[in-house]
Scaffold this active site. Sequence first.
Site, PDB file in Angstrom:
ATOM      1  N   GLU A 440      44.237  52.455  51.539  1.00 47.39           N
ATOM      2  CA  GLU A 440      44.546  51.178  52.226  1.00 47.39           C
ATOM      3  C   GLU A 440      43.790  50.017  51.609  1.00 47.39           C
ATOM      4  O   GLU A 440      43.375  49.094  52.305  1.00 47.39           O
ATOM      5  CB  GLU A 440      44.189  51.243  53.720  1.00 47.39           C
ATOM      6  CG  GLU A 440      44.764  52.387  54.479  1.00 47.39           C
ATOM      7  CD  GLU A 440      46.249  52.255  54.720  1.00 47.39           C
ATOM      8  OE1 GLU A 440      46.774  51.145  54.533  1.00 47.39           O
ATOM      9  OE2 GLU A 440      46.871  53.269  55.063  1.00 47.39           O
TER      10      GLU A 440
HETATM   11  C1  LIG Z   1      44.743  61.158  49.677  1.00 49.39           C
HETATM   12  C2  LIG Z   1      45.366  59.853  49.311  1.00 49.39           C
HETATM   13  C3  LIG Z   1      46.388  59.333  50.095  1.00 49.39           C
HETATM   14  C4  LIG Z   1      46.988  58.113  49.758  1.00 49.39           C
HETATM   15  N1  LIG Z   1      48.031  57.625  50.507  1.00 49.39           N
HETATM   16  C5  LIG Z   1      48.746  56.565  50.048  1.00 49.39           C
HETATM   17  C6  LIG Z   1      49.963  56.151  50.678  1.00 49.39           C
HETATM   18  O1  LIG Z   1      50.377  56.701  51.695  1.00 49.39           O
HETATM   19  N2  LIG Z   1      50.667  55.131  50.119  1.00 49.39           N
HETATM   20  C7  LIG Z   1      50.254  54.502  48.992  1.00 49.39           C
HETATM   21  O2  LIG Z   1      50.950  53.613  48.521  1.00 49.39           O
HETATM   22  N3  LIG Z   1      49.086  54.841  48.383  1.00 49.39           N
HETATM   23  C8  LIG Z   1      48.335  55.853  48.879  1.00 49.39           C
HETATM   24  N4  LIG Z   1      47.174  56.229  48.251  1.00 49.39           N
HETATM   25  C9  LIG Z   1      46.714  55.468  47.109  1.00 49.39           C
HETATM   26  C10 LIG Z   1      45.469  54.632  47.404  1.00 49.39           C
HETATM   27  O3  LIG Z   1      45.784  53.593  48.280  1.00 49.39           O
HETATM   28  C11 LIG Z   1      44.931  54.162  46.041  1.00 49.39           C
HETATM   29  O4  LIG Z   1      44.326  55.289  45.443  1.00 49.39           O
HETATM   30  C12 LIG Z   1      43.967  53.010  46.151  1.00 49.39           C
HETATM   31  O5  LIG Z   1      44.642  51.865  46.567  1.00 49.39           O
HETATM   32  C13 LIG Z   1      43.273  52.714  44.821  1.00 49.39           C
HETATM   33  O6  LIG Z   1      44.184  52.645  43.765  1.00 49.39           O
HETATM   34  P1  LIG Z   1      43.920  53.511  42.440  1.00 49.39           P
HETATM   35  O7  LIG Z   1      43.640  54.901  42.858  1.00 49.39           O
HETATM   36  O8  LIG Z   1      45.041  53.292  41.510  1.00 49.39           O
HETATM   37  O9  LIG Z   1      42.586  52.920  41.835  1.00 49.39           O
HETATM   38  P2  LIG Z   1      42.456  51.656  40.851  1.00 49.39           P
HETATM   39  O10 LIG Z   1      43.302  50.547  41.337  1.00 49.39           O
HETATM   40  O11 LIG Z   1      42.638  52.117  39.467  1.00 49.39           O
HETATM   41  O12 LIG Z   1      40.932  51.256  41.090  1.00 49.39           O
HETATM   42  C14 LIG Z   1      39.843  52.020  40.556  1.00 49.39           C
HETATM   43  C15 LIG Z   1      38.525  51.364  40.969  1.00 49.39           C
HETATM   44  O13 LIG Z   1      38.463  50.040  40.432  1.00 49.39           O
HETATM   45  C16 LIG Z   1      38.258  49.082  41.457  1.00 49.39           C
HETATM   46  N5  LIG Z   1      39.052  47.893  41.128  1.00 49.39           N
HETATM   47  C17 LIG Z   1      40.350  47.839  40.780  1.00 49.39           C
HETATM   48  N6  LIG Z   1      40.726  46.575  40.574  1.00 49.39           N
HETATM   49  C18 LIG Z   1      39.653  45.802  40.791  1.00 49.39           C
HETATM   50  C19 LIG Z   1      39.414  44.399  40.762  1.00 49.39           C
HETATM   51  N7  LIG Z   1      40.380  43.530  40.476  1.00 49.39           N
HETATM   52  N8  LIG Z   1      38.173  43.957  41.080  1.00 49.39           N
HETATM   53  C20 LIG Z   1      37.183  44.825  41.388  1.00 49.39           C
HETATM   54  N9  LIG Z   1      37.353  46.160  41.432  1.00 49.39           N
HETATM   55  C21 LIG Z   1      38.576  46.643  41.141  1.00 49.39           C
HETATM   56  C22 LIG Z   1      38.722  49.755  42.743  1.00 49.39           C
HETATM   57  O14 LIG Z   1      38.044  49.228  43.884  1.00 49.39           O
HETATM   58  C23 LIG Z   1      38.356  51.208  42.476  1.00 49.39           C
HETATM   59  O15 LIG Z   1      37.011  51.422  42.816  1.00 49.39           O
HETATM   60  C24 LIG Z   1      46.537  57.415  48.612  1.00 49.39           C
HETATM   61  C25 LIG Z   1      45.496  57.946  47.834  1.00 49.39           C
HETATM   62  C26 LIG Z   1      44.928  59.149  48.164  1.00 49.39           C
HETATM   63  C27 LIG Z   1      43.843  59.700  47.281  1.00 49.39           C
END
Ligand SMILES: Cc1cc2nc3c(=O)[nH]c(=O)nc-3n(C[C@H](O)[C@H](O)[C@H](O)COP(=O)(O)OP(=O)(O)OC[C@H]3O[C@@H](n4cnc5c(N)ncnc54)[C@H](O)[C@@H]3O)c2cc1C
Length: 602
Positions: A440
Amino acid sequence: MVEYKAPKREYEFILREVLDIEKELAGYENYEEATWDMIEMIADQYDEIAREYWLSSNAEGDTVGATFDSGKVTISPGMKEAAKVVIESGLSSLFGHKKYGGMEFPNVINTYTDELCCSTNMSLGTLMGLTKGGYHCLHNYGSEELKDIYLPKFLNGEYFATMCLTEAHCGTDLGLIRTKAVPENEAFRVSGQKIFITAGEHDLSDNIIHLVLAKLPDAPPGAKGISLFLVPKILVNDDGSLGDRNGVNCVSIEEKMGVHGSPTCVLSFEDSLGYLVGEPHKGLEAMFSMMNNERIAVGMQGLGVAEISYQNALLYAKDRLQGRDLKGAKKPSEEADPLLVHPDIRRMLLRAKALIDSSRMLSAWTALAIDRSVKDPDENIRRANNDLVELMTPIIKSILTDYGVEISSEMLQIFGGHGYIREYGMEQFYRDARIAPIWEGTNGIQAMDLAGRKMPQGMGRLLRRFFHPALAFIEVNRGDENLKEFVIPFEKALKGLQKTSMFMAQKGLSNPYEIGAAASDYMKQFGLVSMGYMWLLMLKTAFLKQDEDDFYKNKIIIGRFFFERILPETLSRAIAIGTGSKTMMSLPDDGFESANKFSGKA
Ligand SMILES: Cc1cc2nc3c(=O)[nH]c(=O)nc-3n(C[C@H](O)[C@H](O)[C@H](O)COP(=O)(O)OP(=O)(O)OC[C@H]3O[C@@H](n4cnc5c(N)ncnc54)[C@H](O)[C@@H]3O)c2cc1C
């Protein structure tokens, strides 16, 4: 064996005695039935179901997990039964509008039910909670036709909802999404792949309704070009019956650290029939209306897991005999004294309790603001409360989930090695809690939302919605002999927060790194100050009633611990923010490496 008791007395204190919700909500349209007697009845019923079905299937959900076979996902039998019982009781429709068959209970009551669900079975809580988010999104942005078809089905449990944002190459940066939607007659064809979709496929409901972010052919680049579509797993005929299978398939589910009972799916959309929700290219706005609700609910996940971890650690600390009281044996007839005699164990428990109590109060206080923002007849009151909710949403999501992880870890620590093994269930709480700061919108992004968007919004208008009542409380209670010891440090902490806000606003104008570098510390500082304010509200009531029973006397001690031991952490956050971004931005990228080669120098 995990134990759990719903914290009903805690909610009675907060909702009835501190917030006086009966008076606050009286007169709001459709809330007539939410009398305290009715609330107690529902609270008892929820408590029974949560303990008997949700808690008893929590460990099974963890070990058996959701399973995948040829595109089908099966939820563990106990969890399936637990979902069925709550749906059949009608309690899953508490939040829904009467027009669509819901009970339309105040938001503030949902904090109790959300907490219970996440304490007793976080996997099931998230699985079912998404439908609530989907309901709100469609209610706010969907056409009347879509609302009439889908909202009643969300409330009666026939349909569940998902939110589909994430793709393999983008989670935070949604401007990069590649899923496409092409117009066809009155509808659209959606194609693309989404990953990590919670409840993307399962056997709990007749149909699954996906809310999918995608781009139209004429979409402007980036986040401004995203639209939102409703894509049913099974198409719905004009008469409301289920028709053909739509082109949505679950390709696989993830193996993961926790919440094993909740399937995390890769979904493939292949020319799937979808319907636009809201306006073209304004999908993020609509999705975030879902996520604002969801984010507060995610905060409740942190709180729920913290509470059940705390309850079990406390039982263990009373039962486990190790060592002697530093001042001499407390139980000389026993081989040793219980863990609870040791100051370090008491420190961990009291810290958890002080954080849990103020987190619960903060959630209920904000949820009441949601009720006011929707129901109050006075537009100014609605707007002011809406501002407050906007401000507090990232704080609740972030602070409560970070403390959820911290507290579940500390409570596991109280069990020593017995916390690390499966038998006592403590390691599951820790694993389950760990996702909440990630999904989220990660907590890092919540911090940027607070510092970069909410803080400057309307020239500090949102901030004033918090600062003004807190300052007014100080003025009114400055002379109160009982409250003095709390009001004085709170005033310092609040002024410190105002100073930090000014500092960041000024520095951020010329250098955006200052905001990025300060955001997470600012989030913690703001979170702790808002918890301090919550403690003041609770303490005021507790002092008035301290002679009535020990509950109030104990609250005063727990509150005192917060002011002595936790609130001062705001100071270190302010100092860290004051150092600015220069040092962290000055280390060259290769300076981060762990040096690997011997230099040969003496
Ligand atoms: C068990 C599980 C259930 C999930 N359920 C859903 C769901 O129902 N629907 C859905 O759509 N998604 C879902 N997700 C996805 C989840 O919302 C994302 O994993 C999350 O939003 C982070 O995206 P990412 O994993 O691509 O990380 P990234 O976006 O690659 O980020 C990696 C790190 O970099 C940081 N970061 C990225 N951009 C910036 C920035 N501009 N400035 C500072 N820091 C930054 C982030 O805070 C994080 O620490 C789920 C994930 C999991 C693991």
